[in-house]
Design a protein around this motif. Structure first.
Motif, PDB file in Angstrom:
ATOM      1  N   PHE A   1      -5.966  -0.737   3.003  1.00 52.91           N
ATOM      2  CA  PHE A   1      -4.674  -0.004   3.432  1.00 52.91           C
ATOM      3  C   PHE A   1      -4.322  -0.357   4.775  1.00 52.91           C
ATOM      4  CE2 PHE A   1      -5.785   1.034  -0.698  1.00 52.91           C
ATOM      5  CZ  PHE A   1      -4.624   1.499  -1.461  1.00 52.91           C
ATOM      6  N   SER A   2      -4.088  -1.460   5.384  1.00 52.14           N
ATOM      7  CA  SER A   2      -3.883  -1.719   6.819  1.00 52.14           C
ATOM      8  C   SER A   2      -2.172  -1.720   7.027  1.00 52.14           C
ATOM      9  CB  SER A   2      -4.422  -2.965   7.054  1.00 52.14           C
ATOM     10  OG  SER A   2      -3.404  -4.121   6.575  1.00 52.14           O
TER      11      SER A   2
ATOM     12  N   GLU B   1      -4.304  -4.635  -5.649  1.00 53.76           N
ATOM     13  CA  GLU B   1      -3.277  -4.845  -4.485  1.00 53.76           C
ATOM     14  C   GLU B   1      -3.752  -6.061  -3.759  1.00 53.76           C
ATOM     15  OE1 GLU B   1      -2.485  -1.889  -1.461  1.00 53.76           O
ATOM     16  OE2 GLU B   1      -2.138  -3.757  -0.019  1.00 53.76           O
TER      17      GLU B   1
ATOM     18  N   SER C   1       0.971  -1.366   0.241  1.00 53.78           N
ATOM     19  CA  SER C   1       0.004  -0.026  -0.094  1.00 53.78           C
ATOM     20  C   SER C   1       0.841   1.240   0.008  1.00 53.78           C
ATOM     21  CB  SER C   1      -0.969  -0.196   1.260  1.00 53.78           C
ATOM     22  OG  SER C   1      -1.863  -1.165   1.171  1.00 53.78           O
TER      23      SER C   1
HETATM   24 MG   LIG Z   1      -1.804  -2.930   2.073  1.00 51.50          MG
END
Ligand SMILES: [Mg+2]
Ligand SMILES: Nc1nc2c(ncn2[C@@H]2O[C@H](COP(=O)(O)OP(=O)(O)OP(=O)(O)O)[C@@H](O)[C@H]2O)c(=O)[nH]1
Length: 322
Positions: free
Chosen positions: A86-87, A143, A58
């Motif tokens: 988006f961790s 992603e 990310s």
């Molecule tokens: Mg990610």
């Protein structure tokens, strides 16, 4: 319906968001929407970004988006995350940066969870990518954490596959085993600020020699520090080069043809499996109740015959009605 298709084509981000919800919810108009928009797909550069959890995918995407935006390109992102969009440790920082992009009409980010969506996550992702493509976004990124077969399948819809690695060990062998090394067009060693970069690069090179076949494109190995925005231009440059190499060789046509073949075959399998399901259940029940040890080979062959007979009967009846 036509309205939403039209609005997606006009790159109205709200319509695009709605269209993707149709896909996730398996809305009744989903199929028609996809069919209407399919002829308008095929223009975007579809980029798959994969790698183990926390590799910095990310962060890399964030950095790359900035470069593309400077070039005046529009970007769509499908982030497949079973937990959160988006961790990772950069959750807060990423969110802030994402909010920056949210204000930007040239960037569309959508995260897709694993829940819902008939036909599985990979199918829903592919459809979401198509909608983004049809909406005229120049770059469409997907992603995913490169773990299972379904992620690998998603990666196969990409024009350019990027594998993100970082110096920590174990990573490369896993990717190799999962078959990602073979499909990667670009290797990014992220977190190049950490020790162990040269060793990792050596490992990738060794494994690349193992999988090396005569290809038009030799996958480059690049280094980045995504959190500092370092190496982003190089990655964008190589991705662009790769896309150009695809177009100028027959690879692009071949790739897309293979992908379509895979997809048609998989859709047919799904449909067939659905059709024969009742036969399978009935036959298994029959065999079990007659104390017969159910043998899968035999059951499969009986079910196939039963299905064929049914097809024949239906055909004859229809002919008779004519
Ligand atoms: Mg990610
Ligand atoms: N030192 C260093 N840390 C980085 C770099 N790039 C990313 N990180 C950190 O690595 C952590 C994970 O980054 P993400 O970008 O969320 O990684 P990811 O691969 O998207 O993670 P998942 O989506 O959860 O699989 C965060 O704490 C980032 O700040 C880098 O180049 N160097």
């Amino acid at each position: 319906m036509d309205n939403i298709a039209q609005r997606i084509q006009n790159r109205e981000l709200r319509a695009l968001a709605r269209g993707i919800s149709y896909i996730e919810d398996n809305h009744q108009e989903k199929q028609q929407l996809l069919s209407t928009l399919f002829p308008h797909t095929g223009r975007a550069h579809i980029i798959g970004i994969t790698g183990s959890p926390g590799a910095g995918k990310s962060s890399l995407v964030n950095g790359l988006i900035k470069v593309w935006r400077k070039q005046g390109k529009t970007v769509g992102v499908v982030a497949v995350d079973p937990t959160s969009p988006f961790s990772g440790g950069a959750l807060l920082g990423d969110r802030v940066r994402m909010r920056d992009h949210e204000e930007d009409e040239g960037v569309f980010i959508r995260s897709m969870g694993t829940r819902g969506s008939l036909g599985g996550l990979s199918e829903a992702c592919k459809d979401a990518i198509r909608l983004m493509d049809a909406s005229g976004l120049d770059i469409v990124i997907i992603e995913t954490v490169g773990v299972g077969q379904s992620e690998l399948d998603v990666m196969k819809v990409a024009d350019s596959v990027t594998l993100v690695l970082y110096p920590s060990g174990g990573d490369v062998i896993q990717a190799f085993k999962a078959g990602i090394m073979e499909i990667a067009d670009l290797f990014v060693i992220n977190k190049a600020d950490l020790p162990g970069v040269d060793q990792l690069k050596g490992e990738v090179e060794d494994l690349l020699h193992l999988t090396a076949e005569q290809k038009n494109w030799q996958p480059p190995i690049l280094q980045t520090i995504s959190t500092e925005g370092k190496g982003m231009e190089e990655v964008v440059g190589k991705l662009t080069e790769h896309k150009e190499a695809l177009i100028s060789s027959s690879d692009q046509t071949e790739r897309r043809l293979n992908q379509l073949e895979d997809e048609v075959s998989r859709r047919l399998k799904e449909r067939f499996a659905e059709e024969v399901k009742p036969f399978i259940q009935k036959e298994l029940e029959k065999q079990i109740s007659s104390k017969h040890a159910a043998d899968p080979y035999e059951v499969a062959s009986i079910v196939y015959s039963l299905w064929k007979e049914k097809q024949k009967a239906t055909f004859q009846r229809e002919e008779g009605e004519k």
